[in-house]
Design an enzyme around this catalytic site. Structure first.
Site, short mmCIF file in Angstrom:
data_model
loop_
_atom_site.label_atom_id
_atom_site.label_comp_id
_atom_site.label_asym_id
_atom_site.label_seq_id
_atom_site.Cartn_x
_atom_site.Cartn_y
_atom_site.Cartn_z
N LYS A 1 0.84 -1.21 0.00
CA LYS A 1 0.00 0.00 0.00
C LYS A 1 0.87 1.26 0.00
CE LYS A 1 -2.79 0.80 3.69
NZ LYS A 1 -2.53 2.14 4.27
N SER A 2 1.86 1.30 0.87
CA SER A 2 2.71 2.50 0.96
C SER A 2 3.40 2.76 -0.38
CB SER A 2 3.78 2.30 2.03
OG SER A 2 3.21 2.21 3.30
N GLY B 1 -5.18 7.83 5.23
CA GLY B 1 -4.28 8.75 5.91
C GLY B 1 -3.04 9.06 5.08
N ARG C 1 -8.80 11.94 12.61
CA ARG C 1 -7.35 11.69 12.71
C ARG C 1 -6.55 12.98 12.72
NH1 ARG C 1 -5.76 6.75 8.95
NH2 ARG C 1 -3.90 6.90 10.25
N SER D 1 6.88 9.07 12.22
CA SER D 1 5.80 8.88 11.26
C SER D 1 6.32 9.08 9.85
CB SER D 1 4.67 9.88 11.54
OG SER D 1 3.84 9.99 10.39
N ASP E 1 1.44 -1.39 11.92
CA ASP E 1 0.17 -1.83 11.31
C ASP E 1 -0.13 -3.30 11.61
OD1 ASP E 1 -0.17 0.69 10.27
OD2 ASP E 1 0.60 0.19 8.29
N LYS F 1 -5.02 5.62 14.55
CA LYS F 1 -5.08 4.97 13.23
C LYS F 1 -6.54 4.98 12.73
CE LYS F 1 -0.71 4.13 12.79
NZ LYS F 1 0.06 4.82 11.73
N ARG G 1 -6.98 1.55 17.59
CA ARG G 1 -6.76 0.10 17.47
C ARG G 1 -6.45 -0.58 18.80
NH1 ARG G 1 -3.74 0.08 11.57
NH2 ARG G 1 -5.68 0.00 10.36
N ARG H 1 -7.81 -3.46 8.94
CA ARG H 1 -6.91 -4.39 9.64
C ARG H 1 -7.58 -5.06 10.83
NH1 ARG H 1 -2.55 -3.56 6.55
NH2 ARG H 1 -1.99 -1.40 6.10
C1 S3P Z 1 2.25 4.74 6.15
C2 S3P Z 1 2.84 5.05 7.35
C3 S3P Z 1 2.32 4.58 8.65
C4 S3P Z 1 1.35 3.42 8.50
C5 S3P Z 1 0.37 3.64 7.38
C6 S3P Z 1 1.07 3.87 6.06
C7 S3P Z 1 2.85 5.28 4.91
O1 S3P Z 1 1.69 5.65 9.29
O2 S3P Z 1 0.66 3.19 9.71
O3 S3P Z 1 -0.49 2.51 7.26
O4 S3P Z 1 2.53 4.79 3.82
O5 S3P Z 1 3.66 6.20 5.01
P1 S3P Z 1 2.52 6.79 10.09
O6 S3P Z 1 3.57 7.27 9.21
O7 S3P Z 1 1.54 7.86 10.44
O8 S3P Z 1 3.03 6.10 11.33
#
Ligand code: S3P
Length: 427
Positions: free
Chosen positions: A19-20, A91, A119, A164, A312, A339, A343, A385
């Site tokens: 996903k990222s 997010g 959030r 983060s 996650d 989140k 969670r 999740r």
């Molecule tokens: C993500 C970073 C994480 C993760 C999210 C995806 C990203 O959040 O929990 O599912 O793609 O950069 P944080 O950076 O806010 O911890």
């Protein structure tokens, strides 16, 4: 979704794209010069939100299954959007996009669903404001809808109070169009997909300890991106294999970036083994096939620098801990409270419905195992999740478990129910 108690899981499978990495491939492709071709793209709801937002700004993006083509418009080819940009449940979309929009000399408004509306956004808005962007939102910019008018930024040296990747990435993206250097220092290392992919797009990113620095004025050059499978999705299958005796799984082409592999370290600390086979690199990202076979696990303490590397995965680690021998303590994980749902509270409540011995703490969870779980009616609460964690718990629970609002799972793992049932053997 209905899940019956299972005897074991087995098979050779693949999970959907990371996903990222999928979000970043679309975003970086959109602001790059040239055409970016992406394969293995995660066609989950979150990444589709990212595609739609850029289409609203005039970027031509076409998708066929998991193949995506992005016709990049360069930094200043984006159009002022006529409508509110809808980030859905994502997010990553709202926070990284804010960093890009902070560089744009036009007005944009960002909004998402009810979960996004709760959030925290000031963690990103504060540094972007310091760089010179004009940003506002409910409660002084803490909550959506956000309105952004960017451009004319100057670099900053920012010490982020949270580890983060979303905060770090937003600042670095803005920094690429700010005057001078921009650096971000984190309290602990968060996932580094942005740094790796920016390098793949030809950007000079400097890393020194916990500080990452970019110089303003750099252009991105389009390239092909092959997205590895998401270890956060693979985690649900790994957990199932260590809960059901006799299980054996191979999960192919999984991203094993060290900033994401905390789950593998935890499984090892609990007495399990995860074999990495066929290790290779795809666009600066390490990839491997994960080979696991059931072994009984013991409880563990999970804390400190490990937390950002498995943030996650904590809902499914909590599920796994219900079947391990002894106590598992998770601490330093207060980020879980902000989140898609809180969670800490949701996993404790939902697993409690199956009879788990799980106690929420301010910054984590305490789980006692092993406990014979019992099938029950549970709810994803709109959190992908949580829905998948409950489905995995259900495999070890007597009878049948119903997971309400299981459509939420499409956010990150379309086809999850089908994949799970394809590897499950019933008694
Ligand atoms: C993500 C970073 C994480 C993760 C999210 C995806 C990203 O959040 O929990 O599912 O793609 O950069 P944080 O950076 O806010 O911890």
């Amino acid at each position: 979704m209905q899940v019956k108690q299972a005897k074991k899981v087995s098979g050779v499978v693949r999970v959907p794209g990371d996903k990222s990495i999928s979000h970043r491939a679309v975003m970086f492709g959109a602001i790059a010069e040239g055409t970016t071709r992406i394969s293995g793209f995660l066609a989950g709801a979150d990444c589709l939100s990212t595609i739609r937002c850029f289409q609203q700004m005039g970027v031509k993006i076409t998708r066929q299954g998991d193949e995506v083509t992005v016709e990049g418009k360069g930094w200043y080819g984006l159009n002022e959007p006529a409508e509110v940009l809808d980030v859905g449940n994502s997010g990553t979309t709202i926070r990284l996009l804010s960093g890009i929009l902070a560089t744009q000399p036009f007005h944009s408004v960002l909004q998402g669903d009810e979960s996004i509306a709760r959030r925290p956004m000031r963690r990103v808005m504060t540094p972007l404001r310091q760089m010179g962007a004009r940003i506002d939102g409910r409660k002084e910019g803490e909550y959506t809808p956000l309105s952004i008018r960017g451009g004319d930024l100057h670099g900053i040296a920012y010490a982020s109070p949270v580890a983060s990747a979303q905060v770090k990435s937003a600042i670095l993206l803005a920094g690429l169009q700010a005057a001078g250097d921009t650096s971000v220092t984190e309290p602990m290392r968060s996932r580094d997909h942005t740094e790796r992919m920016l390098r793949a797009f030809g950007i000079d990113v400097r890393q020194e300890g916990l500080t990452v620095t970019v110089q303003g004025g750099q252009q991105l050059t389009a390239r092909e991106i092959e997205v590895p499978g998401d270890i956060s999705s693979a985690a649900f299958l790994l957990a199932a294999a260590f809960m059901l005796p006799g299980s054996e799984l191979v999960i192919q082409n999984v991203g094993v970036n060290p900033t994401r592999t905390g789950i593998l370290d935890v499984i090892r600390a609990m007495g399990g083994e995860v074999r990495l086979e066929n290790e290779r690199i795809w666009n600066e990202e390490p990839v491997a096939d994960l080979h696991v076979a059931y072994r009984p696990l013991n409880g563990a303490v999970i804390e400190g620098e490990l937390i950002p590397r498995l943030i996650d995965e904590i809902p499914v680690i909590a599920v796994l801990a219900t079947q391990a021998t002894g106590r598992t303590i998770i601490r330093d994980a207060q980020e879980l409270r902000v989140k898609e749902t809180d969670r800490i509270a949701t996993i404790a409540e939902e697993l409690g419905k199956l009879g788990a011995q799980i106690t929420p703490t301010e910054d984590g969870l305490i789980i006692e195992g092993p406990v014979q779980l019992q099938g029950a009616l549970t709810d994803s609460r709109g959190d992908h999740r949580i829905g998948m964690a409950m489905a995995v718990a259900a495999l070890a629970a007597t009878g049948e478990t119903t997971i309400a609002d299981a459509e939420a799972i499409n956010v990150s793992f379309p086809g999850f129910a089908e994949l799970l049932s394809s590897i499950t053997e019933h008694a």
